[in-house]
Design a protein around this motif. Sequence first.
Motif, PDB file in Angstrom:
ATOM      1  N   GLU A 122       0.812  -1.252   0.238  1.00 11.91           N
ATOM      2  CA  GLU A 122       0.018   0.064   0.014  1.00 11.91           C
ATOM      3  C   GLU A 122       0.817   1.318   0.017  1.00 11.91           C
ATOM      4  OE1 GLU A 122      -2.179  -0.292   3.598  1.00 11.91           O
ATOM      5  OE2 GLU A 122      -0.393   0.176   4.740  1.00 11.91           O
ATOM      6  N   HIS A 123       0.243   2.536  -0.403  1.00 12.49           N
ATOM      7  CA  HIS A 123       0.854   3.822  -0.297  1.00 12.49           C
ATOM      8  C   HIS A 123      -0.001   4.645   0.503  1.00 12.49           C
ATOM      9  CE1 HIS A 123       2.981   1.674  -3.338  1.00 12.49           C
ATOM     10  NE2 HIS A 123       3.849   2.353  -3.232  1.00 12.49           N
ATOM     11  N   LEU A 124       0.075   5.070   1.858  1.00  9.04           N
ATOM     12  CA  LEU A 124      -0.753   5.830   2.467  1.00  9.04           C
ATOM     13  C   LEU A 124      -0.652   7.226   2.088  1.00  9.04           C
ATOM     14  CD1 LEU A 124      -1.224   3.457   5.611  1.00  9.04           C
ATOM     15  CD2 LEU A 124      -2.550   3.490   3.419  1.00  9.04           C
ATOM     16  N   ALA A 125      -1.580   8.005   2.252  1.00  8.75           N
ATOM     17  CA  ALA A 125      -1.754   9.520   2.112  1.00  8.75           C
ATOM     18  C   ALA A 125      -2.334  10.161   3.211  1.00  8.75           C
ATOM     19  CB  ALA A 125      -2.608   9.707   0.757  1.00  8.75           C
ATOM     20  N   THR A 126      -2.489  11.661   2.845  1.00  7.22           N
ATOM     21  CA  THR A 126      -2.973  12.143   4.223  1.00  7.22           C
ATOM     22  C   THR A 126      -4.196  11.931   4.682  1.00  7.22           C
ATOM     23  OG1 THR A 126      -3.667  13.942   2.856  1.00  7.22           O
ATOM     24  CG2 THR A 126      -1.301  14.203   3.507  1.00  7.22           C
ATOM     25  N   THR A 127      -5.064  11.417   3.701  1.00  6.82           N
ATOM     26  CA  THR A 127      -6.390  10.870   4.268  1.00  6.82           C
ATOM     27  C   THR A 127      -6.522   9.773   5.089  1.00  6.82           C
ATOM     28  OG1 THR A 127      -6.821   9.826   2.036  1.00  6.82           O
ATOM     29  CG2 THR A 127      -7.568  12.304   2.274  1.00  6.82           C
ATOM     30  N   ASP A 128      -5.385   8.925   5.097  1.00  4.30           N
ATOM     31  CA  ASP A 128      -5.353   7.788   5.823  1.00  4.30           C
ATOM     32  C   ASP A 128      -4.771   7.958   7.314  1.00  4.30           C
ATOM     33  OD1 ASP A 128      -6.188   6.270   3.503  1.00  4.30           O
ATOM     34  OD2 ASP A 128      -4.071   6.748   2.855  1.00  4.30           O
ATOM     35  N   PRO A 162      -2.606   1.144  -5.801  1.00  4.26           N
ATOM     36  CA  PRO A 162      -1.369   0.920  -5.004  1.00  4.26           C
ATOM     37  C   PRO A 162      -1.874   1.759  -3.755  1.00  4.26           C
ATOM     38  CG  PRO A 162      -1.072   2.416  -6.923  1.00  4.26           C
ATOM     39  CD  PRO A 162      -2.354   1.519  -7.059  1.00  4.26           C
ATOM     40  N   HIS A 163      -2.722   2.707  -3.591  1.00  3.09           N
ATOM     41  CA  HIS A 163      -3.305   3.363  -2.341  1.00  3.09           C
ATOM     42  C   HIS A 163      -3.465   2.240  -1.251  1.00  3.09           C
ATOM     43  CE1 HIS A 163      -6.447   6.131  -0.497  1.00  3.09           C
ATOM     44  NE2 HIS A 163      -5.106   6.027   0.411  1.00  3.09           N
ATOM     45  N   ARG A 164      -4.706   1.817  -1.396  1.00 10.66           N
ATOM     46  CA  ARG A 164      -5.098   0.772  -0.410  1.00 10.66           C
ATOM     47  C   ARG A 164      -5.669  -0.454  -0.953  1.00 10.66           C
ATOM     48  NH1 ARG A 164      -8.020   4.384   3.478  1.00 10.66           N
ATOM     49  NH2 ARG A 164      -9.484   2.706   3.654  1.00 10.66           N
ATOM     50  N   TRP A 181      -8.094   8.073  -7.217  1.00  9.93           N
ATOM     51  CA  TRP A 181      -6.855   7.990  -7.800  1.00  9.93           C
ATOM     52  C   TRP A 181      -6.909   7.468  -9.266  1.00  9.93           C
ATOM     53  CZ3 TRP A 181      -2.641   6.635  -3.799  1.00  9.93           C
ATOM     54  CH2 TRP A 181      -2.842   7.303  -2.588  1.00  9.93           C
ATOM     55  N   SER A 228      -7.970  13.167  -4.121  1.00  6.69           N
ATOM     56  CA  SER A 228      -8.318  13.064  -2.380  1.00  6.69           C
ATOM     57  C   SER A 228      -7.142  13.685  -1.729  1.00  6.69           C
ATOM     58  CB  SER A 228      -8.490  11.735  -2.207  1.00  6.69           C
ATOM     59  OG  SER A 228      -7.540  10.948  -2.248  1.00  6.69           O
ATOM     60  N   GLU A 229      -6.006  14.182  -2.301  1.00  9.72           N
ATOM     61  CA  GLU A 229      -5.023  14.854  -1.618  1.00  9.72           C
ATOM     62  C   GLU A 229      -5.078  16.205  -1.953  1.00  9.72           C
ATOM     63  OE1 GLU A 229      -2.685  13.523   0.659  1.00  9.72           O
ATOM     64  OE2 GLU A 229      -4.050  12.258   0.622  1.00  9.72           O
ATOM     65  N   PHE A 233       2.600  13.761  -3.801  1.00 12.20           N
ATOM     66  CA  PHE A 233       2.629  12.467  -3.601  1.00 12.20           C
ATOM     67  C   PHE A 233       2.346  11.372  -4.651  1.00 12.20           C
ATOM     68  CE2 PHE A 233       0.673   8.604  -1.118  1.00 12.20           C
ATOM     69  CZ  PHE A 233       1.942   8.031  -0.794  1.00 12.20           C
ATOM     70  N   VAL A 240       3.673   7.457  -6.561  1.00  7.29           N
ATOM     71  CA  VAL A 240       3.171   6.467  -6.514  1.00  7.29           C
ATOM     72  C   VAL A 240       3.197   5.996  -7.853  1.00  7.29           C
ATOM     73  CG1 VAL A 240       0.685   5.342  -6.205  1.00  7.29           C
ATOM     74  CG2 VAL A 240       1.662   7.044  -4.623  1.00  7.29           C
TER      75      VAL A 240
END
Lengths: 451, 451, 451
Positions: free
Chosen positions: B366-372, C71-73, C94, C107-108, C114, C118
């Motif tokens: 995974e690649h977590l972002a600020t919303t996570d 790749p996010h969640r 994304w 969403s960022e 970022f 990714v």
Amino acid sequence: MLSEENNQILTRVGPGTLMGDLLRRYWTPALLSMELPGPDCVPVRVRLLGENLVAFRDTEGKVGLVAENCPHRGASLYFGRNEECGLRCPYHGWKFDTEGTCVDMPSEPADSTFKYKVKLTSYPVHESGGIVWAYLGPRETMTPFRDFGTDSLPEEKVYARKQLARCNWVQTMEGNLDSAHISWLHQFNGVADLPDDGTDKPGYPSNAMAWKFWAHDRAPRLEVHDTWYGYRYAAIRTTPNGNTNVRITEYCVPYSTVVASNPFTTRQLMVVPIDDENCWRYNFTTQVDLNPNGYGGENLFAVSPFETPFRNPGSGITPREYTAENDYLIDREDQRTSTFSGIRDFVSQDFMVTESMGPIYDRTKEHLATTDKAVIRMRNILLKAAKGLPDGGQPPALAGPDHDFRKIRSAEKNLEPGEDWRILGTDDDPVVQEAMLAAANRPPTTPNTPA
Amino acid sequence: MLSEENNQILTRVGPGTLMGDLLRRYWTPALLSMELPGPDCVPVRVRLLGENLVAFRDTEGKVGLVAENCPHRGASLYFGRNEECGLRCPYHGWKFDTEGTCVDMPSEPADSTFKYKVKLTSYPVHESGGIVWAYLGPRETMTPFRDFGTDSLPEEKVYARKQLARCNWVQTMEGNLDSAHISWLHQFNGVADLPDDGTDKPGYPSNAMAWKFWAHDRAPRLEVHDTWYGYRYAAIRTTPNGNTNVRITEYCVPYSTVVASNPFTTRQLMVVPIDDENCWRYNFTTQVDLNPNGYGGENLFAVSPFETPFRNPGSGITPREYTAENDYLIDREDQRTSTFSGIRDFVSQDFMVTESMGPIYDRTKEHLATTDKAVIRMRNILLKAAKGLPDGGQPPALAGPDHDFRKIRSAEKNLEPGEDWRILGTDDDPVVQEAMLAAANRPPTTPNTPA
Amino acid sequence: MLSEENNQILTRVGPGTLMGDLLRRYWTPALLSMELPGPDCVPVRVRLLGENLVAFRDTEGKVGLVAENCPHRGASLYFGRNEECGLRCPYHGWKFDTEGTCVDMPSEPADSTFKYKVKLTSYPVHESGGIVWAYLGPRETMTPFRDFGTDSLPEEKVYARKQLARCNWVQTMEGNLDSAHISWLHQFNGVADLPDDGTDKPGYPSNAMAWKFWAHDRAPRLEVHDTWYGYRYAAIRTTPNGNTNVRITEYCVPYSTVVASNPFTTRQLMVVPIDDENCWRYNFTTQVDLNPNGYGGENLFAVSPFETPFRNPGSGITPREYTAENDYLIDREDQRTSTFSGIRDFVSQDFMVTESMGPIYDRTKEHLATTDKAVIRMRNILLKAAKGLPDGGQPPALAGPDHDFRKIRSAEKNLEPGEDWRILGTDDDPVVQEAMLAAANRPPTTPNTPA
């Protein structure tokens, strides 16, 4: 309670396992004769002790039991051509007879000798009593077929059926060697109130009275008596009139039982492992001449609300309507008001308890009681024999000059004063002697021709 | 991103796992009360934290939650007879009460003391708010029931439902703690164009305006505020008129959330692991007196084309028509023209994303972002607590004198100038104070009798 | 016979396996072009070499082949929105283009960088001949697309289909490289009695005569000739009139065959591993200008009772009515009286033998014969190449200046006196030269535009 290690040894039956090696030393039911109805008929898939096999009946009526996959490149011989005394692989036409000998390798040059080097795994078979028996062990340790009385059974008295149980074979065996549960699992309302029909006295009670005894004394005392073939044990109950009722069940190593019957019977119940998580329940007649009524329990179901377990399906394989997937069609209202289990099929009551233990029950969690004496004894015999095998130990109950498997007979009776239950059903039992005499005086019937 | 080791620790819940041990320290929803509708009703299979159990309601109405398999020889007690204050095994009639005590062992001699040595695994239960709660941890570490406001809930206000999610519980939790995805997954066309109804100003916006805000500012800023029970976090958005909208979601260790609502709510959403690859989504009302409308989002679905998630099935178990097997009935034309996801059922949109991550998502990828932020914080709290357990660490958020779980309230608002979001929904929030005052002045209702 | 170790190396194709690494060095059919019928169409799940992927065609018609999970969640991009030159995740919006570049992370915060960090796993693709080809290996070892003649194929001559085989890819390959089995598995009654139509003489026999030859000489001699791309081999049979018939099949490393045809053909059959236990059988036209009849075997089925294998389903994926579950609809009466296999579908005869070997055949149990020469050679080439890879070995048959994959042509002929079969189908074969000349003089057609 078993250790995890012993539980594994007890239950695993594949090639190379201790118990699998032990079981392979005995002639084993592989399929029903009626599954191979005639010469050159359609081959049948057989899974036995974790091995995938194919059975076929050749042009001359001989049965072959061979590895499913062709030794060439592994195509399934189930799809093969059963023709001219052999099974021909659908891929390249290689052909094998019932012994597994390659009798034709027509995709190779005519002068090739390769076919003499290729052998299809094949197991010796013996047809008897409506069953194709097989020997899956090493040839050098093969002993003669154990005749439980099927070899001389007249054709018209042959009756053999099988039914699938979806759990490890030991769970099914343990149910068969558990006389206590008939006072519970198989009970139904009103049995304790059945009127005394005059047979609650020393001697042979009626089947209705037998049901009444089971409902009356629901904590039988078990006595186990070791024999050359395994053991016999008695479930002892006190009847309403104060008599001593005994039900004797036979255990013959490794997977055979004769369930208590009145006055006695030799009808066999065998539990044959398909693999670690499935088994067949075979039941079949033997020595009907000794016991003309066949299964002693014919009337057993007359007084009960249950369906009879010995239906007569055309294929020989009794179908299962009551399964884990449908909760064995349990009817909770019936359970509250009519039957102990809520399940209308007698044998499915057994399936419900043995299958719901899980595919392979974890015996480290059990708590055995006095009614489990016979269960414990079976395990000890099996574990000792299996563990002794690598050191050259001789398995018990193989065929031998002193071993007449036809003499394994269960019995049920209200004891006479001073009578020893160990005599019942044996050659020393006057009822048995009388039956043998009657059989000797009966006109002979045409026996099966053993293969 | 998590290491493979931490991902395993986080997600595995069976007996003996770190997280499984942590979860066993909390009272946990085991089943709905309505699944056991009356005394001596049909037992229910319950799978919880990887354990197979059976629940039953005895003759006096008490609920037992016990191991599925009889401690004797392992038959399933699901098929047992629920009668006269106990569950009787179908195999030999052994009977156990709700505490797991063997109260009858009738297949053994009358004077046997064996029954005192046999215990059926049984877990303490507490019925409250339409749910049977259970404690599956060691007795010596048991703490009192955590009352989220259900103990005093009047019967007629009780509402509890559950729905099956076919993925690891953490995936479902992470969806519940992710305020950003409502701007995406749950969106539909035309929302951004909704007319300003006058509530885009400091104070409480209408639900239609809330939808509009989510569609307008699709990259919320997350702020996490640690509390004694876990944390609360705010998703902060700028509205079309330039106001600051906050949605506050509560997280109470280990698996409970209160989703942001307007003006505030205590309605619980709990994610209960069935095993490593399945979980139940429970949702239930608490303290309806404080928040007469119950779930704040009743009108939420009025402006949306989606089916409402809180249907009212008779069994209490909301059925699933939208599943992985049918691709959640995704309608690609609908996706192109009407809704962001193409899936018409609101909760099934969540199932689609969380289940399609696989049974146990591999978080090394995974690649977590600020919303996570909230997701990360939950994981850190859980991992720290689970890893600290073997060294005697005290799990957070257990019942205690200073811990009033009824005060865990989510909220949603457009902030007044200078207003601190951390006040919203707390006892210091004037809206909450007013609701408490109103509740105190309301005529009392008959509370549930806690078990 | 293979060792267990070599069997594992040969058959396992997942990431990090030896054979998996070898296969990833070649451009591989990933799906059919017709599965992605137009710009912004519905994405397609693709499983290839044990990896779960999603294919999509973007607004400009470009195909992307990317990892299934965001790749996010980790939500599945199969459910994503295919719009405006990218695939947008249904969870948080994304968006990724066909190269896997994150082109939008809405969403960022707008100023977040970022998204540059990714990357969605994406594999290079090349559309040609109705197939989307992909390269799944490391970028630094990527070599040019291997053009088997599809790049210049006119649109109206494109024909590509695939069919699912539920077994390891090597089993399917071995069937394709086994000229002997056509004398057995695929035979039917009466073939040997077909009248001599005058083509049983040196030169090109009719298809009916070819069937007759296969039935007449059922033990062909195999000769294998190594080439730069793998090998070609001849199955040599003596005809009823004493002529020498050769059928030449091509093997191009790693999974491609051109099956013997009359006079010659370049039609490709490729076996693409889905994972260890499933594969696709692709077949497609190439260089139709050289061989206007396309597949040489069009008439092959005119004389047979079998269904033709090359049906034309709308989806491009030939459905399977004949499966293991239904015993390939084997008709035992048909098997006795009409066809060798009892199975009416030609390709399903192959499925029956290759799938019944089990998901991954245990080659320690096989016994290879002279007709398996080509099978053995394929394995040796593959094992040598796979094992050499970690030491920097160069895989065979990659694209290169001297490698014209369009010249791989199978052939079938009755040899002229003194004729060498190794010439047949090559540039030195007069029949091929004539065809090339005719093609050069034919008016040009519009070629496909390679992607």
